[in-house]
Design a protein around this motif. Structure first.
Motif, PDB file in Angstrom:
ATOM      1  N   GLU A  21      41.829  34.362  48.484  1.00  0.00           N
ATOM      2  CA  GLU A  21      42.800  35.387  47.823  1.00  0.00           C
ATOM      3  C   GLU A  21      41.582  36.276  46.932  1.00  0.00           C
ATOM      4  N   PRO A  22      41.128  37.194  47.562  1.00  0.00           N
ATOM      5  CA  PRO A  22      39.858  37.748  46.804  1.00  0.00           C
ATOM      6  C   PRO A  22      40.405  38.353  45.434  1.00  0.00           C
ATOM      7  N   GLU A  23      41.631  38.933  45.497  1.00  0.00           N
ATOM      8  CA  GLU A  23      42.072  39.824  44.433  1.00  0.00           C
ATOM      9  C   GLU A  23      41.814  39.004  42.858  1.00  0.00           C
ATOM     10  N   ALA A  24      42.315  37.569  43.007  1.00  0.00           N
ATOM     11  CA  ALA A  24      42.186  36.948  41.665  1.00  0.00           C
ATOM     12  C   ALA A  24      40.601  36.865  41.279  1.00  0.00           C
ATOM     13  N   SER A  25      39.753  36.751  42.183  1.00  0.00           N
ATOM     14  CA  SER A  25      38.265  36.704  41.924  1.00  0.00           C
ATOM     15  C   SER A  25      37.893  37.998  41.372  1.00  0.00           C
ATOM     16  N   LYS A  26      38.380  39.262  41.783  1.00  0.00           N
ATOM     17  CA  LYS A  26      37.812  40.494  41.572  1.00  0.00           C
ATOM     18  C   LYS A  26      38.513  40.789  39.983  1.00  0.00           C
ATOM     19  N   ARG A  27      39.653  40.332  39.877  1.00  0.00           N
ATOM     20  CA  ARG A  27      40.308  40.509  38.581  1.00  0.00           C
ATOM     21  C   ARG A  27      39.664  39.969  37.429  1.00  0.00           C
ATOM     22  N   ASN A  28      39.140  38.478  37.675  1.00  0.00           N
ATOM     23  CA  ASN A  28      38.273  38.038  36.636  1.00  0.00           C
ATOM     24  C   ASN A  28      36.837  38.386  36.779  1.00  0.00           C
ATOM     25  N   TYR A  29      36.084  38.505  37.875  1.00  0.00           N
ATOM     26  CA  TYR A  29      34.809  38.701  37.715  1.00  0.00           C
ATOM     27  C   TYR A  29      34.268  40.053  38.671  1.00  0.00           C
ATOM     28  N   GLY A  30      35.239  40.975  38.615  1.00  0.00           N
ATOM     29  CA  GLY A  30      34.874  42.125  39.276  1.00  0.00           C
ATOM     30  C   GLY A  30      34.184  42.065  40.695  1.00  0.00           C
ATOM     31  N   MET A  31      33.478  42.710  41.054  1.00  0.00           N
ATOM     32  CA  MET A  31      32.914  43.011  42.595  1.00  0.00           C
ATOM     33  C   MET A  31      32.371  41.610  42.980  1.00  0.00           C
ATOM     34  N   ARG A  32      31.388  41.061  41.850  1.00  0.00           N
ATOM     35  CA  ARG A  32      30.677  39.800  42.116  1.00  0.00           C
ATOM     36  C   ARG A  32      31.683  38.930  42.493  1.00  0.00           C
ATOM     37  N   GLY A  33      32.907  38.572  42.024  1.00  0.00           N
ATOM     38  CA  GLY A  33      33.974  37.795  42.153  1.00  0.00           C
ATOM     39  C   GLY A  33      34.398  37.966  43.633  1.00  0.00           C
ATOM     40  N   GLU A  34      35.025  39.293  43.692  1.00  0.00           N
ATOM     41  CA  GLU A  34      35.489  39.678  44.987  1.00  0.00           C
ATOM     42  C   GLU A  34      34.333  39.304  46.249  1.00  0.00           C
ATOM     43  N   ARG A  35      33.314  39.776  46.265  1.00  0.00           N
ATOM     44  CA  ARG A  35      32.234  39.840  47.339  1.00  0.00           C
ATOM     45  C   ARG A  35      31.529  38.451  47.293  1.00  0.00           C
ATOM     46  N   LEU A  36      31.513  37.755  46.309  1.00  0.00           N
ATOM     47  CA  LEU A  36      30.588  36.507  46.370  1.00  0.00           C
ATOM     48  C   LEU A  36      31.383  35.368  46.075  1.00  0.00           C
ATOM     49  N   TYR A  37      32.118  35.198  44.905  1.00  0.00           N
ATOM     50  CA  TYR A  37      32.683  34.037  44.483  1.00  0.00           C
ATOM     51  C   TYR A  37      33.681  33.496  45.422  1.00  0.00           C
ATOM     52  N   ALA A  38      34.396  34.810  45.928  1.00  0.00           N
ATOM     53  CA  ALA A  38      35.700  34.303  46.621  1.00  0.00           C
ATOM     54  C   ALA A  38      35.320  33.656  47.943  1.00  0.00           C
ATOM     55  N   ILE A  39      34.415  34.012  48.531  1.00  0.00           N
ATOM     56  CA  ILE A  39      33.498  33.553  49.773  1.00  0.00           C
ATOM     57  C   ILE A  39      32.794  32.304  49.648  1.00  0.00           C
ATOM     58  N   GLN A  40      31.930  31.927  48.407  1.00  0.00           N
ATOM     59  CA  GLN A  40      31.449  30.763  48.372  1.00  0.00           C
ATOM     60  C   GLN A  40      32.509  29.879  47.992  1.00  0.00           C
ATOM     61  N   ASN A  41      33.633  30.069  47.448  1.00  0.00           N
ATOM     62  CA  ASN A  41      34.656  29.134  47.296  1.00  0.00           C
ATOM     63  C   ASN A  41      35.079  28.332  48.266  1.00  0.00           C
ATOM     64  N   CYS A  42      35.278  29.421  49.457  1.00  0.00           N
ATOM     65  CA  CYS A  42      35.956  28.769  50.799  1.00  0.00           C
ATOM     66  C   CYS A  42      34.731  28.183  51.549  1.00  0.00           C
ATOM     67  N   ALA A  43      33.570  28.649  51.180  1.00  0.00           N
ATOM     68  CA  ALA A  43      32.375  27.868  51.778  1.00  0.00           C
ATOM     69  C   ALA A  43      32.402  26.485  51.359  1.00  0.00           C
ATOM     70  N   ALA A  44      32.453  26.111  50.060  1.00  0.00           N
ATOM     71  CA  ALA A  44      32.566  24.806  49.261  1.00  0.00           C
ATOM     72  C   ALA A  44      33.554  23.906  50.041  1.00  0.00           C
ATOM     73  N   VAL A  45      34.694  24.722  50.097  1.00  0.00           N
ATOM     74  CA  VAL A  45      36.083  23.945  50.990  1.00  0.00           C
ATOM     75  C   VAL A  45      35.708  23.529  52.161  1.00  0.00           C
ATOM     76  N   ALA A  46      35.093  24.305  52.877  1.00  0.00           N
ATOM     77  CA  ALA A  46      34.794  24.044  54.200  1.00  0.00           C
ATOM     78  C   ALA A  46      33.867  22.795  54.561  1.00  0.00           C
ATOM     79  N   GLU A  47      32.788  22.814  53.597  1.00  0.00           N
ATOM     80  CA  GLU A  47      31.665  21.737  53.861  1.00  0.00           C
ATOM     81  C   GLU A  47      32.457  20.126  53.300  1.00  0.00           C
TER      82      GLU A  47
END
Ligand SMILES: Cc1cc2nc3c(=O)[nH]c(=O)nc-3n(C[C@H](O)[C@H](O)[C@H](O)COP(=O)(O)O)c2cc1C
Length: 213
Positions: A81-107
């Motif tokens: 849900e990238p919106e929350a990452s964007k709200r907190n961390y801007g573009m870096r949150g939306e484009r990077l953290y939101a994706i990295q979070n899911c990668a950590a979940v997957a592993e």
């Protein structure tokens, strides 16, 4: 098995036995996903468990016809849900953290599956819109990864992995170490690698013998 052995022996499994996975085990996998690290502990993710055969067929189709996925009795779709990452961390949150979070979940999920004698595979190649349509996913959530889960019907041989000396630098870019384990006094890693190589040879022989039956 301990954590190190678990992550060193995990393989992508794409062939599954026709046996359903009990909820208890799926539950552990979901818990492992929930425990993953995430930026700002926002936990802005959702996991959709898909057991229904018709839906699994459609997901396999949406995954550019990776029909081997249908045989996996359980799919878990990991959504950001990238919106929350964007709200907190801007573009870096939306484009990077939101994706990295899911990668950590997957592993985490793949390791929890392996630790329980199950096999899994990370599927990233799919048409997001098609997966949205199958599962009724709202615009605000983005399907990022599909994990297939089931009892393995294969013992995959480890694909070639780069040596540590090819990927580790010391203190600065390009400062290679000739023998990383030797340098670090990392004997247990060496022993573990040798043991795993032995296991892989046994698996290779096992696979060959199965093929001949
Ligand atoms: C981002 C990502 C996307 C992937 N997508 C697919 C996929 O669509 N289909 C598939 O069969 N495997 C997929 N994989 C699994 C890789 O092929 C596999 O991890 C790699 O070959 C190494 O093998 P191992 O997992 O046994 O170490 C993906 C893995 C990652 C990390």
């Amino acid at each position: 098995m301990d954590a190190i052995e678990c992550l060193l022996t995990r393989r992508s499994v794409r062939k599954y036995l026709d046996i359903p996975v009990d909820w208890d085990k799926i539950g552990q996998i979901l818990e492992a996903g929930r425990a993953a690290p995430c930026a700002g502990n926002l936990q802005n993710w959702k996991f959709i468990v898909v057991l229904d055969m018709e839906k699994r067929k459609k997901i396999a189709e949406a995954s550019f016809h990776q029909f081997w996925m249908i045989k996996a009795p359980c799919h878990i779709v990991i959504l950001a849900e990238p919106e929350a990452s964007k709200r907190n961390y801007g573009m870096r949150g939306e484009r990077l953290y939101a994706i990295q979070n899911c990668a950590a979940v997957a592993e985490n999920m793949l390791l929890a599956a392996h630790a329980q004698g199950l096999g899994g595979c990370w599927v990233g190649a799919f048409d997001e819109e098609a997966v949205r349509a199958v599962l009724g996913i709202i615009a605000e959530a983005r399907p990022q990864i599909i994990i297939t889960i089931g009892y393995p019907d294969e013992k995959p041989i480890a694909p070639p992995k780069l040596k540590l000396e090819n990927v580790v630098y010391l203190e600065r870019w390009w400062a290679r170490i000739k023998d990383v384990d030797e340098y670090m006094g990392n004997t247990s890693a060496k022993v573990m690698r040798t043991m795993n190589r032995g296991k892989e040879i046994i698996d290779k022989i096992d696979n060959k013998l199965r093929g001949k039956q």
